[in-house]
Design a protein around this motif. Structure first.
Motif, PDB file in Angstrom:
ATOM      1  N   MET A   1       0.845  -1.196   0.000  1.00  0.00           N
ATOM      2  CA  MET A   1       0.000   0.000   0.000  1.00  0.00           C
ATOM      3  C   MET A   1       0.878   1.242   0.000  1.00  0.00           C
ATOM      4  SD  MET A   1      -2.883   1.116   2.778  1.00  0.00           S
ATOM      5  CE  MET A   1      -4.033  -0.058   2.142  1.00  0.00           C
ATOM      6  N   GLU A  43      -9.797 -10.067  10.372  1.00  0.00           N
ATOM      7  CA  GLU A  43      -9.089  -9.752   9.123  1.00  0.00           C
ATOM      8  C   GLU A  43      -7.679  -9.276   9.472  1.00  0.00           C
ATOM      9  OE1 GLU A  43     -10.598  -6.618   6.508  1.00  0.00           O
ATOM     10  OE2 GLU A  43      -9.149  -7.149   4.954  1.00  0.00           O
ATOM     11  N   GLY A  47      -6.185  -2.825   6.170  1.00  0.00           N
ATOM     12  CA  GLY A  47      -6.121  -1.590   5.398  1.00  0.00           C
ATOM     13  C   GLY A  47      -7.049  -0.541   5.989  1.00  0.00           C
ATOM     14  N   ILE A  67      -6.837  -6.229  12.160  1.00  0.00           N
ATOM     15  CA  ILE A  67      -5.454  -5.937  12.531  1.00  0.00           C
ATOM     16  C   ILE A  67      -4.782  -5.236  11.358  1.00  0.00           C
ATOM     17  CG2 ILE A  67      -3.251  -6.898  13.313  1.00  0.00           C
ATOM     18  CD1 ILE A  67      -4.631  -9.339  14.304  1.00  0.00           C
ATOM     19  N   GLU A  68      -4.131  -4.119  11.644  1.00  0.00           N
ATOM     20  CA  GLU A  68      -3.404  -3.384  10.602  1.00  0.00           C
ATOM     21  C   GLU A  68      -2.149  -2.791  11.234  1.00  0.00           C
ATOM     22  OE1 GLU A  68      -3.387  -2.679   7.233  1.00  0.00           O
ATOM     23  OE2 GLU A  68      -1.667  -1.460   7.827  1.00  0.00           O
ATOM     24  N   TYR A  70      -0.126  -0.275  10.107  1.00  0.00           N
ATOM     25  CA  TYR A  70       0.197   1.149   9.948  1.00  0.00           C
ATOM     26  C   TYR A  70      -0.854   2.065  10.569  1.00  0.00           C
ATOM     27  CZ  TYR A  70       3.902  -0.055   6.655  1.00  0.00           C
ATOM     28  OH  TYR A  70       5.031  -0.557   6.073  1.00  0.00           O
ATOM     29  N   VAL A  73      -2.996   4.173   8.192  1.00  0.00           N
ATOM     30  CA  VAL A  73      -3.994   3.405   7.448  1.00  0.00           C
ATOM     31  C   VAL A  73      -5.168   3.054   8.364  1.00  0.00           C
ATOM     32  CG1 VAL A  73      -4.372   1.286   6.124  1.00  0.00           C
ATOM     33  CG2 VAL A  73      -2.201   2.490   5.929  1.00  0.00           C
ATOM     34  N   GLU A  94      -1.267  -3.438  15.042  1.00  0.00           N
ATOM     35  CA  GLU A  94      -0.203  -4.379  15.404  1.00  0.00           C
ATOM     36  C   GLU A  94       0.341  -4.996  14.126  1.00  0.00           C
ATOM     37  OE1 GLU A  94       0.590  -5.320  18.635  1.00  0.00           O
ATOM     38  OE2 GLU A  94      -1.012  -4.158  19.567  1.00  0.00           O
ATOM     39  N   TYR A  95       1.573  -5.464  14.201  1.00  0.00           N
ATOM     40  CA  TYR A  95       2.111  -6.322  13.153  1.00  0.00           C
ATOM     41  C   TYR A  95       1.758  -7.747  13.565  1.00  0.00           C
ATOM     42  CZ  TYR A  95       5.301  -8.657   9.986  1.00  0.00           C
ATOM     43  OH  TYR A  95       5.809  -9.464   9.011  1.00  0.00           O
ATOM     44  N   ASN A 114      -7.119 -10.371   2.818  1.00  0.00           N
ATOM     45  CA  ASN A 114      -7.493  -9.697   1.576  1.00  0.00           C
ATOM     46  C   ASN A 114      -6.315  -8.905   1.025  1.00  0.00           C
ATOM     47  OD1 ASN A 114     -10.272 -10.515   1.583  1.00  0.00           O
ATOM     48  ND2 ASN A 114     -10.670  -9.000   3.186  1.00  0.00           N
ATOM     49  N   LEU A 129       1.460 -14.099   4.579  1.00  0.00           N
ATOM     50  CA  LEU A 129       0.455 -14.454   5.593  1.00  0.00           C
ATOM     51  C   LEU A 129      -0.152 -15.838   5.337  1.00  0.00           C
ATOM     52  CD1 LEU A 129      -1.329 -11.012   6.223  1.00  0.00           C
ATOM     53  CD2 LEU A 129       0.290 -12.196   7.713  1.00  0.00           C
ATOM     54  N   THR A 191     -13.228  -5.183  -1.097  1.00  0.00           N
ATOM     55  CA  THR A 191     -12.297  -4.404  -0.278  1.00  0.00           C
ATOM     56  C   THR A 191     -11.862  -3.195  -1.118  1.00  0.00           C
ATOM     57  OG1 THR A 191     -10.189  -5.316  -1.024  1.00  0.00           O
ATOM     58  CG2 THR A 191     -11.434  -6.643   0.551  1.00  0.00           C
ATOM     59  N   GLU A 192     -11.098  -2.287  -0.490  1.00  0.00           N
ATOM     60  CA  GLU A 192     -10.597  -1.129  -1.232  1.00  0.00           C
ATOM     61  C   GLU A 192      -9.736  -1.565  -2.421  1.00  0.00           C
ATOM     62  OE1 GLU A 192     -10.197  -0.432   2.369  1.00  0.00           O
ATOM     63  OE2 GLU A 192     -11.409   1.385   2.541  1.00  0.00           O
ATOM     64  N   TYR A 193      -8.800  -2.474  -2.152  1.00  0.00           N
ATOM     65  CA  TYR A 193      -7.917  -2.949  -3.219  1.00  0.00           C
ATOM     66  C   TYR A 193      -8.705  -3.658  -4.319  1.00  0.00           C
ATOM     67  CZ  TYR A 193      -3.278  -2.015  -1.259  1.00  0.00           C
ATOM     68  OH  TYR A 193      -2.132  -1.410  -0.821  1.00  0.00           O
TER      69      TYR A 193
HETATM   70  N1  SAH Z   1      -7.158  -5.640   3.065  1.00  0.00           N
HETATM   71  C1  SAH Z   1      -7.083  -4.315   2.470  1.00  0.00           C
HETATM   72  C2  SAH Z   1      -5.628  -3.815   2.351  1.00  0.00           C
HETATM   73  C3  SAH Z   1      -4.721  -4.684   1.519  1.00  0.00           C
HETATM   74  S1  SAH Z   1      -3.029  -4.099   1.464  1.00  0.00           S
HETATM   75  C4  SAH Z   1      -7.755  -4.330   1.123  1.00  0.00           C
HETATM   76  O1  SAH Z   1      -7.963  -5.405   0.573  1.00  0.00           O
HETATM   77  O2  SAH Z   1      -8.073  -3.248   0.621  1.00  0.00           O
HETATM   78  C5  SAH Z   1      -2.317  -5.117   2.737  1.00  0.00           C
HETATM   79  C6  SAH Z   1      -2.427  -4.455   4.102  1.00  0.00           C
HETATM   80  O3  SAH Z   1      -1.961  -5.384   5.066  1.00  0.00           O
HETATM   81  C7  SAH Z   1      -1.565  -3.208   4.252  1.00  0.00           C
HETATM   82  O4  SAH Z   1      -2.358  -2.166   4.784  1.00  0.00           O
HETATM   83  C8  SAH Z   1      -0.461  -3.638   5.222  1.00  0.00           C
HETATM   84  O5  SAH Z   1      -0.018  -2.579   6.031  1.00  0.00           O
HETATM   85  C9  SAH Z   1      -1.152  -4.713   6.023  1.00  0.00           C
HETATM   86  N2  SAH Z   1      -0.286  -5.776   6.577  1.00  0.00           N
HETATM   87  C10 SAH Z   1       0.566  -6.558   5.895  1.00  0.00           C
HETATM   88  N3  SAH Z   1       1.167  -7.456   6.696  1.00  0.00           N
HETATM   89  C11 SAH Z   1       0.659  -7.247   7.933  1.00  0.00           C
HETATM   90  C12 SAH Z   1       0.874  -7.872   9.199  1.00  0.00           C
HETATM   91  N4  SAH Z   1       1.727  -8.885   9.349  1.00  0.00           N
HETATM   92  N5  SAH Z   1       0.193  -7.389  10.259  1.00  0.00           N
HETATM   93  C13 SAH Z   1      -0.678  -6.364  10.119  1.00  0.00           C
HETATM   94  N6  SAH Z   1      -0.918  -5.735   8.932  1.00  0.00           N
HETATM   95  C14 SAH Z   1      -0.278  -6.176   7.867  1.00  0.00           C
END
Ligand code: SAH
Length: 214
Positions: A1, A43, A47, A67-68, A70, A73, A94-95, A114, A129, A191-193
């Motif tokens: 992203m 999820e 994002g 969970i995201e 950033y 975001v 969280e990561y 997603n 993942l 999803t957005e993507y």
């Molecule tokens: N699911 C959304 C965003 C997809 S982009 C959509 O379909 O529109 C992938 C997202 O996953 C990004 O925002 C990235 O920051 C997040 N991401 C990737 N690995 C991650 C992890 N291990 N833990 C948390 N977030 C993660």
């Protein structure tokens, strides 16, 4: 992203009451947290939260956790949650790594991935993942019969994911490389993507997998 710097997002997320800051303390107590016994769906990499906030609105008798990693975001997801007053949606910044520290065995009913980061280089395969390490964690936190659902535009990542899930003993219960022309599109929430890729004419790969014996 592509990440835009959102001024103050780190500080805002760090102290905001709409974000779960202590997820490990809730391990095994998520139903208590939501105050009901409804199923809990997760999820990872949510994002900006369009997918989960739509589902949370449609299904008030299901709890959702996003969970995201950033702040800039997840801030967008937080805005949606607040605007819509969604009490059945929990957000954590969280990561996702050791999910077994955050969720007890069988606590989760369904996991959504997603448009996960593809990590195309072989030496980064463990970060995907749908690598074996993650798949083995999902087996533990998913309840018996729980579902892992995966959508991506990236056929390399998709083929890898189907292969690893099969090798790790999951049953593939749904599979298509063109979701929007398939029977599985019924009830699909974009999803957005996904919206962006579909508008560019790209095909979306879709898989559901179930771990048969727990
Ligand atoms: N699911 C959304 C965003 C997809 S982009 C959509 O379909 O529109 C992938 C997202 O996953 C990004 O925002 C990235 O920051 C997040 N991401 C990737 N690995 C991650 C992890 N291990 N833990 C948390 N977030 C993660």
């Amino acid at each position: 992203m592509r990440l835009r710097y959102v001024k103050g997002s780190k500080e805002l997320i760090a102290s905001h009451e709409g974000i779960v800051h202590n997820p490990k303390e809730l391990c095994g107590r998520w139903h208590e947290f939501f105050g009901n016994t409804y199923p809990i769906r997760l999820e990872i990499g949510m994002g900006k939260g369009k997918f989960l906030s739509s589902l949370a609105m449609q299904n008030p008798d299901v709890n959702y956790i996003g969970i995201e990693k950033y702040e800039a975001v997840i801030l967008r997801a937080l805005e949606k949650k607040e605007e819509l007053g969604l009490t059945n949606l929990a957000l954590m910044c969280e990561y996702a790594s050791d999910l077994k520290e955050i969720f007890a065995e069988g606590e989760i009913d369904m996991i959504y991935l997603n448009f996960s980061d593809p990590w195309p280089k072989d030496r980064h395969a463990k970060r995907r993942l749908t690598s074996d390490t993650y798949l083995d964690m999902y087996k533990v936190i998913l309840k018996k019969g729980g579902i892992l659902q995966f959508k991506t535009d990236n056929t390399g990542l998709f083929d890898f994911s189907v292969e690893r899930a099969t090798a790790c003993g999951w049953d593939i219960t749904a599979l298509t490389k063109d979701l929007h022309s398939s029977e599985f599109v019924n009830g699909n929430v974009c999803t957005e993507y996904e919206e962006k890729f579909v508008s560019e004419g790209k095909k979306i790969c879709f898989m559901q997998a179930q771990y048969p014996c727990k």
